[in-house]
Design a protein around this motif. Structure first.
Motif, PDB file in Angstrom:
ATOM      1  N   ALA A  21      49.398  71.139 -12.495  1.00 18.17           N
ATOM      2  CA  ALA A  21      50.040  69.824 -12.548  1.00 18.17           C
ATOM      3  C   ALA A  21      49.986  69.133 -11.187  1.00 18.17           C
ATOM      4  O   ALA A  21      49.760  67.916 -11.099  1.00 18.17           O
ATOM      5  CB  ALA A  21      51.485  69.976 -13.018  1.00 18.17           C
ATOM      6  N   ARG A  22      50.172  69.906 -10.113  1.00 11.93           N
ATOM      7  CA  ARG A  22      50.109  69.331  -8.762  1.00 11.93           C
ATOM      8  C   ARG A  22      48.697  68.850  -8.443  1.00 11.93           C
ATOM      9  O   ARG A  22      48.505  67.786  -7.854  1.00 11.93           O
ATOM     10  CB  ARG A  22      50.578  70.373  -7.746  1.00 11.93           C
ATOM     11  N   TYR A  23      47.698  69.639  -8.846  1.00 14.08           N
ATOM     12  CA  TYR A  23      46.313  69.207  -8.645  1.00 14.08           C
ATOM     13  C   TYR A  23      46.049  67.918  -9.416  1.00 14.08           C
ATOM     14  O   TYR A  23      45.469  66.968  -8.882  1.00 14.08           O
ATOM     15  CB  TYR A  23      45.345  70.310  -9.096  1.00 14.08           C
ATOM     16  N   LYS A  24      46.481  67.880 -10.687  1.00 11.70           N
ATOM     17  CA  LYS A  24      46.244  66.705 -11.516  1.00 11.70           C
ATOM     18  C   LYS A  24      46.895  65.455 -10.929  1.00 11.70           C
ATOM     19  O   LYS A  24      46.361  64.351 -11.058  1.00 11.70           O
ATOM     20  CB  LYS A  24      46.775  66.945 -12.935  1.00 11.70           C
ATOM     21  N   SER A  25      48.047  65.624 -10.276  1.00 11.84           N
ATOM     22  CA  SER A  25      48.728  64.462  -9.712  1.00 11.84           C
ATOM     23  C   SER A  25      47.896  63.785  -8.632  1.00 11.84           C
ATOM     24  O   SER A  25      48.115  62.614  -8.308  1.00 11.84           O
ATOM     25  CB  SER A  25      50.090  64.871  -9.143  1.00 11.84           C
ATOM     26  N   ASN A  26      46.915  64.505  -8.097  1.00  7.33           N
ATOM     27  CA  ASN A  26      46.048  63.954  -7.063  1.00  7.33           C
ATOM     28  C   ASN A  26      44.713  63.445  -7.585  1.00  7.33           C
ATOM     29  O   ASN A  26      43.997  62.769  -6.844  1.00  7.33           O
ATOM     30  CB  ASN A  26      45.784  65.022  -5.993  1.00  7.33           C
ATOM     31  N   VAL A  27      44.372  63.762  -8.846  1.00 10.75           N
ATOM     32  CA  VAL A  27      43.048  63.365  -9.334  1.00 10.75           C
ATOM     33  C   VAL A  27      43.070  62.549 -10.620  1.00 10.75           C
ATOM     34  O   VAL A  27      42.049  61.970 -10.999  1.00 10.75           O
ATOM     35  CB  VAL A  27      42.135  64.603  -9.539  1.00 10.75           C
ATOM     36  N   ASP A  28      44.189  62.513 -11.323  1.00  8.91           N
ATOM     37  CA  ASP A  28      44.265  61.638 -12.499  1.00  8.91           C
ATOM     38  C   ASP A  28      45.665  61.071 -12.630  1.00  8.91           C
ATOM     39  O   ASP A  28      46.581  61.456 -11.900  1.00  8.91           O
ATOM     40  CB  ASP A  28      43.823  62.369 -13.779  1.00  8.91           C
TER      41      ASP A  28
END
Length: 381
Positions: free
Chosen positions: A252-259
């Protein structure tokens, strides 16, 4: 223009993109193509899901950026589904994350855990994204033959992720909880994150009920599970990942930076689907079972000896004597105007096989069988 990144040189064109090109070329010539290629449900999304989407579109609150992790109400609907369907308890806030289709999450989890030189254990044959995403993240896919002897112990010290997928694409194989329990013990012993792709849990037949990997005691200590293929909504791009809280929150943290997350109106449609009674899924199962009987029955009449499929909507079969996977797919396209998927597109161990899908109405499935009979006659192996 400067050259592309070196990582792009490591991956082939996406398998299904090439198939789509072949179909387009044949159709441009006016050929009536019957496609048993891409696994995309042919029936429309159920009306009750569409109605939920329409209602959500009228709410201005859904016109703004959504949460990258997804609405808590959607995640709670996923948790409720898991409790009802699998008897698995999930904390919606910490153990569920919304995805823009499970393919997105399957690809992005590698960026969360794989550093250059790390190894990811990938089934062969298997869904191509497991290996291509590994390479894009700088890792090395180590291919596990789907055979009795896998022989992957030498690379365990560098391994980070173990991919499993049951019911399996492309082979249609199914697994039980005893197998999953052994995988949990193996992952804990070797400090691995198990990523289970459970896209086909609701496509099962003849009384077989697919389990969730998370039903195994202790599975949430080392595993996450991806899913998405519900209610003929593939084009809506909605899925979810559940399980180990640390891994879910990392993704979820990764996704917050890419989508910017899945459109909220789509999530409301997903809630409607997840909260529906089981009759909708049961009717889809019956439909695919009838198509399965036509396809496998027809192939067996021609000389194949295929068991009846228990899970997924894929039939995995050997190519006849004298063909490779690619040459057989090309022959079938040229002589019968039928699209099948060559097995080597799913890995080296897929060579000598092809995959056919059940995403055709029964009359077209029967026509496909008749075309194959005319083009091939009796086959031998």
């Amino acid at each position: 223009m400067k050259p592309q990144a070196k990582r792009m040189e490591t991956i082939p064109p996406y398998l299904f993109a090439r198939i789509e090109e072949k179909v387009a070329e044949a159709k441009a010539k006016g050929i009536d193509i019957i496609s048993l290629g891409i696994g995309d449900p042919d029936r429309p999304t159920p009306q009750f899901v569409i109605d939920a989407m329409i209602a959500a579109l009228d709410n201005p609150e859904n016109h703004q950026y959504p949460s990258s992790a997804g609405m808590l109400s959607f995640r709670q609907a996923v948790a409720d589904f898991y409790q009802r369907r699998f008897g698995v308890s999930l904390q919606a806030k910490d153990e569920v994350c919304t995805l823009i289709g499970s393919k997105e999450g399957i690809a992005n989890i590698h960026y969360c855990y794989v550093d250059p030189g790390d190894v990811v254990l990938v089934p062969d044959p298997g869904y191509p994204v497991y290996s291509t995403a590994t390479m894009l993240a700088g890792g090395e896919p180590y291919y596990m033959p789907l055979l009795a002897e896998n022989g992957f112990l030498p690379v365990l010290k560098r391994a980070k992720i173990l991919w499993l997928n049951y019911p399996n694409n492309p082979t249609g194989a199914v697994a039980n909880l005893d197998f999953f329990a052994k995988a949990v013990a193996f992952a804990k012993k070797h400090d691995l994150l198990i990523c289970h792709d459970n896209a086909y849990s609701e496509m099962t037949y003849d009384g077989y009920v697919a389990p969730s990997f998370l039903e195994v005691p202790g599975a949430k200590d080392c595993a996450i599970e991806f899913s998405s293929k519900f209610f003929n909504m593939t084009g809506w791009r909605l899925g979810f990942v559940v399980g180990n809280a640390q891994a879910v929150s990392t993704l979820a943290r990764y996704k917050s930076n890419v989508d910017s997350g899945a459109f909220q109106a789509v999530q409301y449609a997903g809630i409607a689907g997840l909260n529906q009674p089981d009759e909708t899924i049961e009717s889809l199962k019956a439909m695919y079972a009838a198509r399965r009987d036509i396809l496998i029955g027809g192939l067996n009449e021609m000389g194949w000896n295929l068991p009846m499929l228990k899970g997924t909507f894929y039939v995995w079969a050997p190519v006849p004597k004298g063909f490779t996977s690619a040459s057989f797919a090309e022959y079938v396209l040229d002589k019968a105007a039928v699209i099948i998927t060559p097995g080597n597109g799913y890995g080296a161990c897929g060579e000598g096989y092809f995959r056919a899908t059940l995403t055709l109405e029964e009359d077209r499935m029967r026509e496909a069988i008749e075309r194959l009979k005319k083009a091939l006659g009796k086959v031998s192996f």
